[in-house]
Design an enzyme around this catalytic site. Structure first.
Site, mmCIF file in Angstrom:
data_model
loop_
_atom_site.group_PDB
_atom_site.id
_atom_site.type_symbol
_atom_site.label_atom_id
_atom_site.label_comp_id
_atom_site.label_asym_id
_atom_site.label_seq_id
_atom_site.Cartn_x
_atom_site.Cartn_y
_atom_site.Cartn_z
ATOM 1 N N ALA A 34 16.849 12.732 9.798
ATOM 2 C CA ALA A 34 16.580 13.575 8.638
ATOM 3 C C ALA A 34 15.080 13.114 7.807
ATOM 4 O O ALA A 34 15.116 12.891 6.756
ATOM 5 C CB ALA A 34 17.641 13.171 7.597
ATOM 6 N N HIS A 36 11.309 12.941 6.382
ATOM 7 C CA HIS A 36 10.759 13.409 5.282
ATOM 8 C C HIS A 36 9.286 12.917 5.266
ATOM 9 O O HIS A 36 8.999 12.238 6.186
ATOM 10 C CB HIS A 36 11.276 13.037 3.863
ATOM 11 C CG HIS A 36 11.753 11.739 3.702
ATOM 12 N ND1 HIS A 36 10.643 10.672 3.945
ATOM 13 C CD2 HIS A 36 12.894 10.883 3.787
ATOM 14 C CE1 HIS A 36 11.181 9.548 3.653
ATOM 15 N NE2 HIS A 36 12.589 9.503 3.644
ATOM 16 N N GLY A 38 7.685 10.617 3.899
ATOM 17 C CA GLY A 38 7.505 9.252 3.983
ATOM 18 C C GLY A 38 7.823 8.608 5.308
ATOM 19 O O GLY A 38 6.924 7.811 5.838
ATOM 20 N N HIS A 39 8.666 9.241 6.103
ATOM 21 C CA HIS A 39 8.635 8.862 7.685
ATOM 22 C C HIS A 39 7.291 9.236 8.197
ATOM 23 O O HIS A 39 6.842 8.512 9.197
ATOM 24 C CB HIS A 39 9.922 9.433 8.288
ATOM 25 C CG HIS A 39 11.313 9.031 7.635
ATOM 26 N ND1 HIS A 39 11.955 9.982 7.112
ATOM 27 C CD2 HIS A 39 11.851 7.945 7.881
ATOM 28 C CE1 HIS A 39 13.101 9.358 6.733
ATOM 29 N NE2 HIS A 39 13.072 8.082 7.133
ATOM 30 N N GLY A 149 8.930 0.801 6.231
ATOM 31 C CA GLY A 149 8.356 1.236 4.913
ATOM 32 C C GLY A 149 8.694 0.008 3.863
ATOM 33 O O GLY A 149 9.587 -0.699 3.963
ATOM 34 N N GLU A 150 7.912 -0.047 2.876
ATOM 35 C CA GLU A 150 7.845 -1.008 1.654
ATOM 36 C C GLU A 150 9.084 -0.412 0.875
ATOM 37 O O GLU A 150 9.672 -1.076 0.022
ATOM 38 C CB GLU A 150 6.716 -0.967 0.760
ATOM 39 C CG GLU A 150 5.919 -2.207 1.491
ATOM 40 C CD GLU A 150 4.419 -2.080 0.714
ATOM 41 O OE1 GLU A 150 4.348 -1.538 -0.402
ATOM 42 O OE2 GLU A 150 3.601 -3.109 1.143
ATOM 43 N N SER A 188 15.857 10.044 2.403
ATOM 44 C CA SER A 188 16.834 11.105 3.060
ATOM 45 C C SER A 188 18.108 11.417 2.282
ATOM 46 O O SER A 188 18.861 12.489 2.333
ATOM 47 C CB SER A 188 17.323 10.508 4.693
ATOM 48 O OG SER A 188 16.453 10.257 5.396
HETATM 49 P P1 AMP Z 1 15.515 5.413 7.127
HETATM 50 O O1 AMP Z 1 15.351 6.371 8.026
HETATM 51 O O2 AMP Z 1 15.758 5.737 5.841
HETATM 52 O O3 AMP Z 1 16.203 4.240 7.811
HETATM 53 O O4 AMP Z 1 13.983 4.713 7.300
HETATM 54 C C1 AMP Z 1 13.077 4.676 8.279
HETATM 55 C C2 AMP Z 1 11.835 4.077 8.038
HETATM 56 O O5 AMP Z 1 11.334 4.842 6.986
HETATM 57 C C3 AMP Z 1 12.017 2.468 7.246
HETATM 58 O O6 AMP Z 1 11.092 1.500 7.619
HETATM 59 C C4 AMP Z 1 11.990 2.713 5.736
HETATM 60 O O7 AMP Z 1 11.454 1.871 4.691
HETATM 61 C C5 AMP Z 1 10.849 4.021 5.968
HETATM 62 N N1 AMP Z 1 10.938 4.708 4.906
HETATM 63 C C6 AMP Z 1 11.834 5.546 4.049
HETATM 64 N N2 AMP Z 1 11.543 6.140 2.905
HETATM 65 C C7 AMP Z 1 10.325 5.733 2.807
HETATM 66 C C8 AMP Z 1 9.470 6.171 1.561
HETATM 67 N N3 AMP Z 1 9.777 6.836 0.726
HETATM 68 N N4 AMP Z 1 8.183 5.485 1.803
HETATM 69 C C9 AMP Z 1 7.898 4.942 2.853
HETATM 70 N N5 AMP Z 1 8.604 4.417 3.957
HETATM 71 C C10 AMP Z 1 9.651 4.970 3.930
#
Ligand code: AMP
Length: 280
Positions: A34, A36, A38-39, A149-150, A188
């Site tokens: 999913a 975005h 950020g990813h 990501g932070e 997401s």
């Molecule tokens: P997730 O798919 O939510 O498990 O996130 C995958 C990676 O993307 C992890 O390292 C998260 O910290 C990073 N991530 C998610 N959202 C953001 C964001 N808004 N800014 C930076 N990194 C993000």
């Protein structure tokens, strides 16, 4: 063009081996899909640093509690592949749950230290699930670097601890939090917000910013944190925690002067749990 997709660890290793044979460096960006922007910023950072980027897409069942949103977590494989193709990612690792967790699996990875408190007080399964799946992903491809990501700050520290403790040969790279124009951290899970909740959601970040400014101006930590809590509660959030922590150990900080500081928050808006954090 879509990236190639490896669904088995054996296929993933074959591709990685061929790149290694050509002396190419490899970065891994683990995600739950999913995707975005950020990813995609993580992917861009990875591509600047290494020759080849592998993005994993796996909604990891073991990091969700029984009452949590595993079954309704957004899954958009087609859109994800298209987005990753557009930014030139050559390979996506998209394993099944059985590939990651063979029948009868009995091995997990548990990190103490930075995983204690904060998220763990509210999501007791979370970090063991994260540490286990991140270990498996890193061992499956031994990338030179992996980007996190932070936005998920405690998770970043747990992963750093894990890599250091297991002596894994991967450098962990942190990417700053990507935000909407109004400050809401991209997630997401933002897709769960109603239009009205979406309008209120940026209050988490603006409250953290206000608190960080006040702390830097010398305001006492306890009352500043309380103010944020009250402000969010009055606006209809259900706050799990707001906490001032040491930015490397995550130990609670009584005052800003006690070390490099991070302010971390988690709060519910309706049925959606939002987290955010900022450096102070
Ligand atoms: P997730 O798919 O939510 O498990 O996130 C995958 C990676 O993307 C992890 O390292 C998260 O910290 C990073 N991530 C998610 N959202 C953001 C964001 N808004 N800014 C930076 N990194 C993000």
């Amino acid at each position: 063009m879509h990236p190639d997709i490896a669904t088995s660890i054996a296929n993933l290793r074959d591709r990685i081996d061929s790149w290694r044979a050509a002396d190419e460096t490899i970065a891994l960006v683990p995600t739950m899909g999913a995707l975005h922007s950020g990813h995609l910023q993580l992917v861009e950072l990875a591509a600047e640093r290494c020759d080849r980027v592998v993005v994993s897409i796996f909604v990891n069942p073991t990091q969700f509690g029984p009452e949590e949103d595993f079954s309704r977590y957004p899954r958009r494989p087609e859109a994800d592949l298209e987005a990753l193709g557009r930014v030139g990612v050559p390979l996506v690792f998209a394993p099944s749950a059985e590939e990651m967790y063979p029948a009868g699996y009995a091995t997990t990875v548990k990190v103490a230290g930075p995983s204690e408190g904060l998220e763990s007080d509210f999501r007791p399964y979370f970090f063991e699930g994260v540490a286990t799946v991140v270990s498996k992903l890193l061992i499956s491809c031994f990338p030179d670097e992996a980007v996190f990501g932070e936005k998920d700050y405690q998770q970043l520290l747990v992963v750093r601890r894990l890599v250091s403790d297991l002596r894994l040969p991967t450098r962990i790279v942190a990417a700053p939090t990507a935000r909407e124009a109004d400050g809401l951290a991209l997630s997401s899970r933002n897709a769960y917000l109603s239009a009205e909740e979406r309008r209120r959601a940026p209050l988490i970040y603006s409250s953290l910013q206000g608190a960080a400014d006040a702390l830097r101006a010398g305001a006492p930590a306890a009352s500043t944190v309380n103010d944020v809590q009250e402000r969010l509660s009055e606006a209809g959030f259900r706050v799990d925690y707001i906490s001032l922590r040491h930015s490397e150990t995550l130990q609670p900080l009584a005052e800003l002067s006690d070390g490099p500081a991070r302010l971390l928050a988690a709060a519910w808006l309706g049925g959606t749990r939002l987290i955010d954090n900022i450096a102070v």
